[in-house]
Design a protein around this motif. Structure first.
Motif, PDB file in Angstrom:
ATOM      1  N   THR A  52     -39.126 -16.552 -12.613  1.00 44.03           N
ATOM      2  CA  THR A  52     -40.036 -17.800 -12.742  1.00 44.03           C
ATOM      3  C   THR A  52     -40.006 -18.591 -11.310  1.00 44.03           C
ATOM      4  O   THR A  52     -40.458 -19.629 -11.428  1.00 44.03           O
ATOM      5  CB  THR A  52     -39.550 -18.455 -13.799  1.00 44.03           C
ATOM      6  OG1 THR A  52     -37.999 -18.725 -13.594  1.00 44.03           O
ATOM      7  CG2 THR A  52     -39.439 -17.855 -15.217  1.00 44.03           C
ATOM      8  N   GLY A  53     -39.235 -18.018 -10.487  1.00 49.28           N
ATOM      9  CA  GLY A  53     -39.286 -18.905  -9.257  1.00 49.28           C
ATOM     10  C   GLY A  53     -38.200 -19.975  -9.214  1.00 49.28           C
ATOM     11  O   GLY A  53     -38.223 -20.785  -7.992  1.00 49.28           O
ATOM     12  N   MET A  54     -37.363 -19.916  -9.917  1.00 50.54           N
ATOM     13  CA  MET A  54     -36.350 -21.164  -9.842  1.00 50.54           C
ATOM     14  C   MET A  54     -35.166 -20.812  -8.905  1.00 50.54           C
ATOM     15  O   MET A  54     -34.434 -21.769  -8.631  1.00 50.54           O
ATOM     16  CB  MET A  54     -35.677 -21.444 -11.103  1.00 50.54           C
ATOM     17  CG  MET A  54     -36.837 -22.127 -12.333  1.00 50.54           C
ATOM     18  SD  MET A  54     -36.320 -21.775 -13.931  1.00 50.54           S
ATOM     19  CE  MET A  54     -35.025 -23.187 -13.839  1.00 50.54           C
ATOM     20  N   ALA A  55     -35.133 -19.406  -8.522  1.00 51.69           N
ATOM     21  CA  ALA A  55     -34.229 -18.829  -7.604  1.00 51.69           C
ATOM     22  C   ALA A  55     -34.857 -17.783  -6.953  1.00 51.69           C
ATOM     23  O   ALA A  55     -36.091 -17.320  -7.295  1.00 51.69           O
ATOM     24  CB  ALA A  55     -32.934 -18.527  -8.205  1.00 51.69           C
ATOM     25  N   PHE A  56     -34.463 -17.486  -5.815  1.00 51.56           N
ATOM     26  CA  PHE A  56     -34.825 -16.333  -4.920  1.00 51.56           C
ATOM     27  C   PHE A  56     -33.649 -15.038  -4.815  1.00 51.56           C
ATOM     28  O   PHE A  56     -32.502 -15.353  -4.801  1.00 51.56           O
ATOM     29  CB  PHE A  56     -34.992 -16.998  -3.553  1.00 51.56           C
ATOM     30  CG  PHE A  56     -36.103 -18.009  -3.572  1.00 51.56           C
ATOM     31  CD1 PHE A  56     -37.634 -17.786  -3.640  1.00 51.56           C
ATOM     32  CD2 PHE A  56     -35.454 -19.317  -3.480  1.00 51.56           C
ATOM     33  CE1 PHE A  56     -38.527 -18.931  -3.678  1.00 51.56           C
ATOM     34  CE2 PHE A  56     -36.568 -20.231  -3.652  1.00 51.56           C
ATOM     35  CZ  PHE A  56     -37.889 -20.021  -3.670  1.00 51.56           C
ATOM     36  N   THR A  61     -37.738  -6.477  -5.177  1.00 56.44           N
ATOM     37  CA  THR A  61     -38.990  -7.193  -5.137  1.00 56.44           C
ATOM     38  C   THR A  61     -39.297  -7.346  -6.664  1.00 56.44           C
ATOM     39  O   THR A  61     -38.723  -6.718  -7.539  1.00 56.44           O
ATOM     40  CB  THR A  61     -40.202  -6.240  -4.564  1.00 56.44           C
ATOM     41  OG1 THR A  61     -39.961  -4.883  -5.476  1.00 56.44           O
ATOM     42  CG2 THR A  61     -39.984  -6.200  -3.304  1.00 56.44           C
ATOM     43  N   ILE A  62     -40.067  -8.449  -7.041  1.00 58.94           N
ATOM     44  CA  ILE A  62     -40.626  -8.823  -8.269  1.00 58.94           C
ATOM     45  C   ILE A  62     -42.009  -8.743  -8.270  1.00 58.94           C
ATOM     46  O   ILE A  62     -42.782  -9.008  -7.241  1.00 58.94           O
ATOM     47  CB  ILE A  62     -40.242 -10.295  -8.438  1.00 58.94           C
ATOM     48  CG1 ILE A  62     -38.799 -10.492  -8.511  1.00 58.94           C
ATOM     49  CG2 ILE A  62     -40.943 -10.582  -9.742  1.00 58.94           C
ATOM     50  CD1 ILE A  62     -38.171 -11.975  -8.639  1.00 58.94           C
ATOM     51  N   GLU A  63     -42.568  -7.998  -9.139  1.00 57.95           N
ATOM     52  CA  GLU A  63     -43.860  -7.884  -9.464  1.00 57.95           C
ATOM     53  C   GLU A  63     -44.679  -8.341 -10.683  1.00 57.95           C
ATOM     54  O   GLU A  63     -43.944  -7.758 -11.872  1.00 57.95           O
ATOM     55  CB  GLU A  63     -44.350  -6.287  -9.352  1.00 57.95           C
ATOM     56  CG  GLU A  63     -45.896  -5.897  -9.617  1.00 57.95           C
ATOM     57  CD  GLU A  63     -46.055  -4.244  -9.469  1.00 57.95           C
ATOM     58  OE1 GLU A  63     -46.623  -3.877 -10.573  1.00 57.95           O
ATOM     59  OE2 GLU A  63     -45.467  -3.578  -8.668  1.00 57.95           O
ATOM     60  N   LEU A  64     -45.349  -9.287 -10.609  1.00 61.50           N
ATOM     61  CA  LEU A  64     -45.997 -10.090 -11.778  1.00 61.50           C
ATOM     62  C   LEU A  64     -47.473  -9.555 -11.791  1.00 61.50           C
ATOM     63  O   LEU A  64     -48.094  -9.929 -10.869  1.00 61.50           O
ATOM     64  CB  LEU A  64     -45.644 -11.420 -11.662  1.00 61.50           C
ATOM     65  CG  LEU A  64     -44.534 -12.077 -12.283  1.00 61.50           C
ATOM     66  CD1 LEU A  64     -44.286 -13.615 -11.727  1.00 61.50           C
ATOM     67  CD2 LEU A  64     -44.343 -11.992 -13.776  1.00 61.50           C
ATOM     68  N   LEU A  73     -47.037 -14.082  -6.062  1.00 65.19           N
ATOM     69  CA  LEU A  73     -46.252 -14.472  -7.025  1.00 65.19           C
ATOM     70  C   LEU A  73     -46.408 -15.839  -7.480  1.00 65.19           C
ATOM     71  O   LEU A  73     -46.495 -16.256  -8.692  1.00 65.19           O
ATOM     72  CB  LEU A  73     -44.954 -14.196  -6.673  1.00 65.19           C
ATOM     73  CG  LEU A  73     -44.387 -12.898  -6.438  1.00 65.19           C
ATOM     74  CD1 LEU A  73     -43.177 -12.591  -6.075  1.00 65.19           C
ATOM     75  CD2 LEU A  73     -44.574 -11.979  -8.033  1.00 65.19           C
ATOM     76  N   VAL A  74     -46.768 -16.845  -6.485  1.00 67.62           N
ATOM     77  CA  VAL A  74     -46.953 -18.168  -6.818  1.00 67.62           C
ATOM     78  C   VAL A  74     -48.210 -18.345  -7.731  1.00 67.62           C
ATOM     79  O   VAL A  74     -48.003 -19.242  -8.554  1.00 67.62           O
ATOM     80  CB  VAL A  74     -47.177 -19.128  -5.693  1.00 67.62           C
ATOM     81  CG1 VAL A  74     -47.423 -20.451  -5.952  1.00 67.62           C
ATOM     82  CG2 VAL A  74     -45.873 -19.215  -4.632  1.00 67.62           C
ATOM     83  N   ARG A  75     -49.216 -17.603  -7.349  1.00 71.52           N
ATOM     84  CA  ARG A  75     -50.447 -17.667  -8.229  1.00 71.52           C
ATOM     85  C   ARG A  75     -50.289 -16.834  -9.714  1.00 71.52           C
ATOM     86  O   ARG A  75     -50.573 -17.550 -10.574  1.00 71.52           O
ATOM     87  CB  ARG A  75     -51.568 -16.928  -7.507  1.00 71.52           C
ATOM     88  CG  ARG A  75     -52.820 -17.068  -8.276  1.00 71.52           C
ATOM     89  CD  ARG A  75     -53.987 -16.613  -7.449  1.00 71.52           C
ATOM     90  NE  ARG A  75     -53.867 -15.107  -7.151  1.00 71.52           N
ATOM     91  CZ  ARG A  75     -53.819 -14.851  -5.797  1.00 71.52           C
ATOM     92  NH1 ARG A  75     -53.518 -15.915  -4.515  1.00 71.52           N
ATOM     93  NH2 ARG A  75     -53.578 -13.667  -5.339  1.00 71.52           N
ATOM     94  N   ALA A  76     -49.504 -15.865  -9.611  1.00 72.48           N
ATOM     95  CA  ALA A  76     -49.052 -15.272 -10.838  1.00 72.48           C
ATOM     96  C   ALA A  76     -48.491 -15.952 -11.767  1.00 72.48           C
ATOM     97  O   ALA A  76     -48.354 -15.893 -13.048  1.00 72.48           O
ATOM     98  CB  ALA A  76     -48.681 -13.928 -10.639  1.00 72.48           C
ATOM     99  N   ARG A  77     -47.610 -16.697 -11.231  1.00 73.24           N
ATOM    100  CA  ARG A  77     -46.498 -17.832 -12.257  1.00 73.24           C
ATOM    101  C   ARG A  77     -47.184 -18.785 -12.692  1.00 73.24           C
ATOM    102  O   ARG A  77     -46.835 -19.180 -13.807  1.00 73.24           O
ATOM    103  CB  ARG A  77     -45.267 -18.265 -11.341  1.00 73.24           C
ATOM    104  CG  ARG A  77     -44.352 -17.317 -10.871  1.00 73.24           C
ATOM    105  CD  ARG A  77     -43.300 -17.842  -9.949  1.00 73.24           C
ATOM    106  NE  ARG A  77     -42.270 -16.963  -9.831  1.00 73.24           N
ATOM    107  CZ  ARG A  77     -41.988 -16.380  -8.352  1.00 73.24           C
ATOM    108  NH1 ARG A  77     -42.542 -17.038  -7.395  1.00 73.24           N
ATOM    109  NH2 ARG A  77     -41.025 -15.515  -8.512  1.00 73.24           N
TER     110      ARG A  77
END
Length: 307
Positions: A52-56, A61-64, A73-77
């Motif tokens: 969810t982007g609360m930590a890094f 890698t993360i794929e959403l 990822l910012v856009r996907a969240r």
């Protein structure tokens, strides 16, 4: 449409010298309810925070929704709804006022979404009652309403039934099932109530000490935990005929070694053994088998209680 809403590739999160996540490859399919299971400190909340982007992440890698770049990822969240840890609720405000603040903060246009999510979670009749006077179950529903603002396609929920009474747990489960069924929303949910996840989820991930031990579907889980009567006789063919004709069941399997797994009449074993003996069969082995859901998970992590 991408087959997977979320995939992680060799995801690692380290805090000083401690690994919170160790080489995690998670796969969540579009439209599924993914039950995330593990003990306290296993890494469930850590993974949710990374997604969810609360930590890094430290590495991996993360794929959403098929996207993995930083900007993507910012856009996907923006297509996600999140309820992790204690929800940011304003106790002096009503449910509607709480949602209005979150709507403005997130830049969601129009107020119609507030009425819609209040109806979805069953809080449309709370009127001027403030959040400080809500029951725990109502607060959990309001937190879910916040997560549902903006019509997310992917919902991430960390222990949404925590602290609820049995009735509240059932109501939350039915609500999530309804959302998944009627809107097709994908849900990632963690819970310490294994029996409740068994009634809710379609897919499962078992995590222990930061490592993802196994991913499996509901059908695969039920097969692992399925209860049956284990039967070994001198003539499997005759036994199969007795089961079909005398006990009127086809819910059994004859394995390659001649043993039989009977998935019916579990509560009446004496009737089964009596019918087999009456047919002149020599019964060599006859015993109930299979394991409880909790036992299966405990075995996968090497014993111990779950949170």
């Amino acid at each position: 449409m991408n087959e997977y809403v979320l995939r992680t590739h060799r995801l690692v999160k380290a805090y000083k010298n401690q690994l919170a996540l160790d080489d995690v490859n998670l796969n969540i399919r579009q439209g599924s309810i993914y039950g995330f299971i593990g003990q306290n400190g296993a890494g469930k909340s850590t993974l949710m925070k990374l997604v969810t982007g609360m930590a890094f992440p430290t590495s991996g890698t993360i794929e959403l929704f098929g996207e993995s770049g930083d900007k993507e990822l910012v856009r996907a969240r923006r297509r996600m709804g999140v309820a992790i840890e204690n929800p940011a609720l304003f106790p002096q405000l009503t449910a509607k006022e709480n949602l209005e603040i979150h709507r403005l903060q997130r830049g969601i246009p129009g107020k119609e979404c507030i009425r819609r999510v209040l109806e979805l979670v069953g809080l449309e009749g709370t009127g001027r009652k403030t959040a400080r006077n809500f029951s725990l179950g109502m607060k959990q529903r309001l937190a879910l309403a916040v997560a549902l603002l903006g019509d997310p396609e992917f919902l991430v929920l960390d222990e949404p039934t925590n602290g609820l009474d049995p009735v509240g747990v059932v109501e939350m489960r039915e609500l999530l099932q309804k959302l998944n069924r009627e809107t097709g929303i994908t849900i990632l949910i963690s819970s310490h109530i294994l029996s409740e996840l068994h009634l809710l989820a379609s897919h499962y991930g078992i995590i222990h000490r930061g490592r993802l031990l196994e991913e499996l579907t509901l059908d695969e889980l039920q097969k692992q935990c399925r209860q049956y009567i284990h039967i070994k006789v001198d003539s499997p063919e005759l036994a199969a005929s007795v089961l079909e004709q005398e006990l009127a069941t086809t819910k059994f399997e004859v394995l390659a070694d001649g043993t039989i797994q009977l998935f019916e009449h579990l509560g009446r074993p004496s009737r089964v053994s009596g019918a087999l003996a009456a047919a002149g069969l020599a019964i060599e082995q006859f015993m109930p088998m299979g394991e409880a859901l909790e036992s299966y998970f405990a075995k996968r992590i090497g014993g111990g209680a779950h949170e």
